[in-house]
Design a protein around this motif. Structure first.
Motif, PDB file in Angstrom:
ATOM      1  N   GLY A   1      10.097   3.116  -0.581  1.00 45.09           N
ATOM      2  CA  GLY A   1       8.515   3.574  -0.829  1.00 45.09           C
ATOM      3  C   GLY A   1       8.167   4.483   0.200  1.00 45.09           C
ATOM      4  N   LEU A   2       7.102   5.059  -0.105  1.00 47.64           N
ATOM      5  CA  LEU A   2       6.458   6.363   0.809  1.00 47.64           C
ATOM      6  C   LEU A   2       5.136   5.951   1.062  1.00 47.64           C
ATOM      7  CD1 LEU A   2       8.080   9.196  -1.223  1.00 47.64           C
ATOM      8  CD2 LEU A   2       8.854   8.314   0.879  1.00 47.64           C
TER       9      LEU A   2
ATOM     10  N   ILE B   1       8.267   3.059 -13.178  1.00 41.90           N
ATOM     11  CA  ILE B   1       9.477   2.640 -12.597  1.00 41.90           C
ATOM     12  C   ILE B   1      10.019   1.330 -12.935  1.00 41.90           C
ATOM     13  CG2 ILE B   1      10.149   1.949 -10.180  1.00 41.90           C
ATOM     14  CD1 ILE B   1       8.263   4.156  -9.233  1.00 41.90           C
ATOM     15  N   ILE B   2       9.201   0.257 -13.163  1.00 39.59           N
ATOM     16  CA  ILE B   2       9.867  -1.094 -13.635  1.00 39.59           C
ATOM     17  C   ILE B   2      10.374  -0.673 -15.192  1.00 39.59           C
ATOM     18  CG2 ILE B   2       9.267  -3.396 -14.419  1.00 39.59           C
ATOM     19  CD1 ILE B   2       7.454  -3.271 -11.948  1.00 39.59           C
TER      20      ILE B   2
ATOM     21  N   GLY C   1       0.621  -1.250  -0.001  1.00 43.00           N
ATOM     22  CA  GLY C   1       0.259  -0.113   0.113  1.00 43.00           C
ATOM     23  C   GLY C   1       0.835   1.329  -0.030  1.00 43.00           C
ATOM     24  N   LEU C   2       2.139   1.111  -0.301  1.00 45.31           N
ATOM     25  CA  LEU C   2       3.057   2.320  -0.396  1.00 45.31           C
ATOM     26  C   LEU C   2       3.308   2.686  -2.017  1.00 45.31           C
ATOM     27  CD1 LEU C   2       5.076   0.883   2.424  1.00 45.31           C
ATOM     28  CD2 LEU C   2       3.535   2.667   2.652  1.00 45.31           C
ATOM     29  N   SER C   3       3.849   3.861  -2.126  1.00 44.97           N
ATOM     30  CA  SER C   3       4.212   4.227  -3.516  1.00 44.97           C
ATOM     31  C   SER C   3       5.642   4.101  -3.408  1.00 44.97           C
ATOM     32  CB  SER C   3       3.861   5.704  -3.749  1.00 44.97           C
ATOM     33  OG  SER C   3       2.607   5.966  -3.355  1.00 44.97           O
ATOM     34  N   PRO C   4       5.999   3.226  -4.754  1.00 49.01           N
ATOM     35  CA  PRO C   4       7.529   2.961  -4.748  1.00 49.01           C
ATOM     36  C   PRO C   4       8.386   4.106  -5.289  1.00 49.01           C
ATOM     37  CG  PRO C   4       6.240   2.024  -6.486  1.00 49.01           C
ATOM     38  CD  PRO C   4       5.118   2.541  -5.728  1.00 49.01           C
ATOM     39  N   ILE C   5       9.689   3.978  -5.021  1.00 46.57           N
ATOM     40  CA  ILE C   5      10.551   5.157  -5.734  1.00 46.57           C
ATOM     41  C   ILE C   5      11.704   4.286  -5.952  1.00 46.57           C
ATOM     42  CG2 ILE C   5      12.336   6.912  -5.105  1.00 46.57           C
ATOM     43  CD1 ILE C   5      10.299   8.102  -3.209  1.00 46.57           C
TER      44      ILE C   5
ATOM     45  N   ILE D   1       9.145   8.320  -9.601  1.00 45.24           N
ATOM     46  CA  ILE D   1       7.895   7.920  -8.882  1.00 45.24           C
ATOM     47  C   ILE D   1       6.897   7.908  -9.917  1.00 45.24           C
ATOM     48  CG2 ILE D   1       8.507   9.800  -7.054  1.00 45.24           C
ATOM     49  CD1 ILE D   1       6.884  12.059  -8.507  1.00 45.24           C
ATOM     50  N   GLU D   2       5.881   7.187  -9.393  1.00 48.29           N
ATOM     51  CA  GLU D   2       4.734   6.701 -10.338  1.00 48.29           C
ATOM     52  C   GLU D   2       3.669   8.153 -10.298  1.00 48.29           C
ATOM     53  OE1 GLU D   2       4.723   1.883 -10.387  1.00 48.29           O
ATOM     54  OE2 GLU D   2       3.632   2.980  -8.624  1.00 48.29           O
TER      55      GLU D   2
END
Length: 268
Positions: free
Chosen positions: A154-155, A138-139, A102-106, A115-116
């Motif tokens: 992740g944020l 990101i991928i 449930g986090l936003s990847p970096i 960032i997404e």
């Protein structure tokens, strides 16, 4: 001089975002230590250009450890003397695990970090690092990289971060990847063979300094490797309890300038 090599974490130990000022008395102590023949190295989880900008601003020279141990470079020239990190496959797996939590990847690349989507958490991270996130897939950005990925982050909500750190370290058993949190609302995935502890060993060998002549200090869970080893490991007084549990010594809190305190206690 009891210790010849002194390694310090940055955030919450030597300085603090967003001002990123280093106490003048601490800088004076560092310079006196270097004049006496000591070697001082900042060992940060930050991206290289972010920590370099801060150290140059304060006139510090020599080597710096960034990306939590995945890169060691020269502050002035920018020359890299060590680089490691996650394989492409593991970096992608880390992104997927962070999303599932449930986090936003970096992910970091040669041009900064990707960032997404934008969010208040991203804005806080940008203010802290002095870098700007680039919206992207990101991928796909990870797949474009030629070598290893220094770090995946992740944020998000701090409760989710803490739950994810515990769960993922159980899943991966700290072997393929280690997950920790160097700051509020931030999760980090790194290669355990390229952590801050590995950086300590690398630098001690490079400078031909016995490990018993090394001291390292930090404040957070991403400093466990930094202070865990056959050298003197110190936790900042108001640091994370998990870090204090493995420390050889617990020193003064951040507001009392722990780096200056330790330099004066052991090296000056």
């Amino acid at each position: 001089m009891k210790y010849k090599l002194f390694l310090s974490d940055y955030d919450g130990t030597l300085g603090l975002a967003p001002k990123n000022d280093i106490d003048s008395g601490t800088l004076e102590a560092i310079n006196r230590f270097i004049e006496k023949g000591g070697i001082f190295v900042v060992c940060s989880g930050r991206e290289t250009s972010s920590i370099n900008k801060i150290l140059k601003k304060h006139g510090l020279k020599g080597l710096v450890v960034s990306f939590q141990g995945s890169r060691i470079s020269d502050i002035e020239s920018g020359q890299t003397i060590f680089e490691g990190g996650l394989s492409c496959e593991l970096a992608i797996k880390a992104v997927e695990e962070i999303r599932n939590a449930g986090l936003s990847p970096i992910a970091y690349g040669e041009e900064g970090f990707y960032i997404e989507k934008r969010s208040p958490y991203v804005e806080v991270y940008e203010n802290a690092t002095g870098l700007k996130g680039v919206p992207s897939d990101i991928i796909e950005e990870i797949k474009k990289q030629k070598g290893n990925v220094c770090k995946v982050c992740g944020l998000g909500d701090d409760t989710l971060v803490n739950l994810a750190v515990k769960k993922l370290n159980q899943v991966y058993d700290r072997k393929e990847m280690v997950f920790n949190s160097g700051a509020t609302c931030l999760i980090e995935a790194i290669n355990p063979s390229c952590d801050k502890g590995n950086a300590v060993r690398f630098l001690a060998k490079r400078f031909n300094i016995p490990l018993e002549k090394v001291i390292a200090v930090g404040d957070s869970t991403n400093d466990i490797g930094l202070i865990s080893g056959p050298w003197h490991g110190v936790a900042v007084g108001d640091g994370k309890e998990e870090l204090k549990a493995v420390a050889d010594e617990i020193t003064v809190p951040f507001k009392d300038n722990p780096v200056k305190y330790l330099l004066e206690k052991y090296c000056l």
